[in-house]
Design a protein around this motif. Structure first.
Motif, short mmCIF file in Angstrom:
data_model
loop_
_atom_site.label_atom_id
_atom_site.label_comp_id
_atom_site.label_asym_id
_atom_site.label_seq_id
_atom_site.Cartn_x
_atom_site.Cartn_y
_atom_site.Cartn_z
N MET A 190 0.74 -1.14 -0.16
CA MET A 190 0.05 0.06 0.05
C MET A 190 0.82 1.47 0.04
N ASN A 191 1.79 1.15 0.77
CA ASN A 191 2.48 2.47 0.96
C ASN A 191 3.70 2.80 -0.32
N LYS A 192 4.14 1.56 -0.87
CA LYS A 192 4.81 1.53 -2.15
C LYS A 192 4.11 2.26 -3.00
N ASN A 193 2.82 2.01 -3.10
CA ASN A 193 1.96 2.50 -4.27
C ASN A 193 1.63 4.07 -3.77
N LEU A 194 1.56 4.12 -2.72
CA LEU A 194 1.31 5.63 -2.24
C LEU A 194 2.47 6.62 -2.45
N VAL A 195 3.76 5.80 -2.40
CA VAL A 195 4.95 6.70 -2.85
C VAL A 195 4.77 7.02 -4.25
N GLU A 196 4.56 6.05 -4.97
CA GLU A 196 4.63 6.03 -6.29
C GLU A 196 3.31 7.24 -6.81
N ILE A 197 2.39 7.54 -6.29
CA ILE A 197 1.37 8.32 -6.41
C ILE A 197 1.88 9.71 -5.74
N GLN A 198 2.43 9.91 -4.81
CA GLN A 198 3.21 10.78 -4.20
C GLN A 198 4.09 11.33 -5.23
N ASN A 199 4.91 10.69 -6.04
CA ASN A 199 5.76 11.10 -6.97
C ASN A 199 5.29 11.65 -8.02
N GLU A 200 4.08 10.93 -8.55
CA GLU A 200 3.25 11.77 -9.29
C GLU A 200 2.82 13.13 -9.00
N PHE A 201 2.52 13.47 -8.13
CA PHE A 201 1.87 14.77 -7.80
C PHE A 201 3.10 15.53 -6.84
N GLU A 202 4.25 15.16 -7.04
CA GLU A 202 5.26 15.95 -5.82
C GLU A 202 5.19 17.49 -6.05
N ASP A 203 4.77 17.90 -7.18
CA ASP A 203 4.81 19.52 -7.22
C ASP A 203 3.35 20.12 -7.06
N THR A 204 2.35 19.37 -6.46
CA THR A 204 1.14 19.65 -6.54
C THR A 204 0.71 20.00 -5.10
N ASP A 205 0.69 21.37 -4.99
CA ASP A 205 0.27 21.73 -3.35
C ASP A 205 -0.90 21.45 -3.03
N ASN A 206 -1.94 21.43 -3.97
CA ASN A 206 -3.58 20.77 -3.44
C ASN A 206 -3.64 19.16 -3.39
N GLN B 113 -5.48 -1.07 -9.10
CA GLN B 113 -6.30 0.17 -9.47
C GLN B 113 -5.60 1.47 -9.50
N ILE B 114 -4.08 1.36 -8.93
CA ILE B 114 -3.28 2.58 -9.03
C ILE B 114 -3.65 3.52 -9.96
N GLU B 115 -3.43 2.99 -11.55
CA GLU B 115 -3.38 3.76 -12.48
C GLU B 115 -4.72 4.69 -12.65
N LEU B 116 -6.09 3.84 -12.37
CA LEU B 116 -7.10 4.29 -12.31
C LEU B 116 -7.28 5.31 -11.38
N LEU B 117 -6.71 5.20 -10.12
CA LEU B 117 -6.77 6.22 -9.13
C LEU B 117 -5.82 7.31 -9.46
N ILE B 118 -4.78 7.28 -10.01
CA ILE B 118 -4.00 8.35 -10.66
C ILE B 118 -4.81 9.20 -11.52
N GLU B 119 -5.60 8.80 -12.55
CA GLU B 119 -6.43 9.31 -13.44
C GLU B 119 -7.48 10.18 -12.87
N ASP B 120 -8.18 9.40 -11.44
CA ASP B 120 -9.20 10.09 -11.11
C ASP B 120 -8.74 11.35 -9.98
N ILE B 121 -7.48 11.26 -9.60
CA ILE B 121 -7.15 12.29 -8.88
C ILE B 121 -6.90 13.61 -9.68
N LYS B 122 -6.28 13.44 -11.06
CA LYS B 122 -6.08 14.31 -11.93
C LYS B 122 -7.51 14.99 -12.30
N LYS B 123 -8.67 14.05 -12.33
CA LYS B 123 -9.91 14.66 -12.79
C LYS B 123 -10.47 15.65 -11.85
N ILE B 124 -10.35 15.54 -10.63
CA ILE B 124 -10.92 16.16 -9.78
C ILE B 124 -10.12 17.40 -8.94
N LEU B 125 -8.41 17.20 -9.43
CA LEU B 125 -7.74 18.32 -9.07
C LEU B 125 -7.93 19.51 -9.94
#
Length: 244
Positions: free
Chosen positions: A105-121, A232-244
């Motif tokens: 879980m936390n390895k996946n979250l680190v990868e998500i973190q890195n996708e949004f490392e410069d995203t303040d919100n 489902q991590i790729e789906l989650l990254i897509e959906d984070i981008k949608k609501i950002l």
């Protein structure tokens, strides 16, 4: 008179054919008509696709908001849901000595973190279900070992009863002590997605119903056999981008 009318109509059709048919053929050869039609079809499909917009989780007709919380993070600072206002964030429940799904879980979250490392919100809220062991110091060491460095990722500890209430009643994500479970605790390996207004959101499943939570306990790029749980991590990254 009728013959003259037929002759006039024939001449109009002939002129139309001479002028416009070569142009239509050229456009088809150049793929202009096909491309345009394809784009129109894609736009129409996109507009009609119910999966494009993320669903709200509704209970008795009311949109479900993430519950309030206030705990201590890995830096020893007090963090509450107010700190996540205006941010899209993920929620997980874990414990640092978990030998099974938490590392994934936390390895996946680190990868998500890195996708949004410069995203303040964007942020992540991780709550330990073993607060007796997981002190701020332990959480800080854990964060360092995993490369957790996003300023809006808080690993939180605090009153055990409040954390369990937050998990089981607040988010509906099971967490509890279990002597039979590896590590002595049982919990769901799911992530909750919360939007900027504090509402829990998700995409729809194949039947048009909200998925509610995202599977976090399967590695991001894992190849799975038929019938196994899919990542489902790729789906989650897509959906984070949608609501950002």
């Amino acid at each position: 008179m009728k013959n003259y009318s037929y002759i006039g109509i024939s001449l109009v059709i002939l002129v139309f054919g001479i002028i416009f048919i070569p142009r239509i053929i050229d456009r088809i050869n150049d793929d202009e008509v096909v491309s345009s039609d394809r784009l129109n079809q894609q736009r129409e499909k996109k507009a009609k696709d119910p999966g494009e917009a993320l669903s709200y989780i509704e209970i008795n007709g009311k949109k479900k908001k993430a519950p309030e919380f206030e705990f201590i993070n890995q830096e020893g600072d007090t963090v509450s849901n107010e700190d996540y206002k205006g941010k899209v964030y993920l929620v997980e429940f874990f414990f640092t000595t978990c030998p099974t799904i938490c590392p994934i879980m936390n390895k996946n979250l680190v990868e998500i973190q890195n996708e949004f490392e410069d995203t303040d919100n964007f942020g992540i809220a991780s709550f330990t279900i073993d607060p007796a062991h997981d002190t701020p110091e332990v959480l800080a060491d854990y964060a360092e070992s995993y490369g957790i460095d996003h300023p809006n990722w808080n690993l939180m500890t605090g009153d055990r009863a409040k954390i369990y209430e937050l998990a089981n009643k607040g988010f509906g994500l099971y967490a509890g002590e279990d002597a039979q479970a590896a590590g002595g605790f049982a919990h769901q390996g799911m992530f909750a997605l919360v939007d900027k207004e504090g509402y829990i959101r998700s995409r729809k499943d194949q039947f048009g119903n909200p998925m509610i939570y995202y599977r976090g306990s399967v590695e991001r790029n894992k190849s799975v056999a038929r019938g196994e749980e899919e990542p489902q991590i790729e789906l989650l990254i897509e959906d984070i981008k949608k609501i950002l």
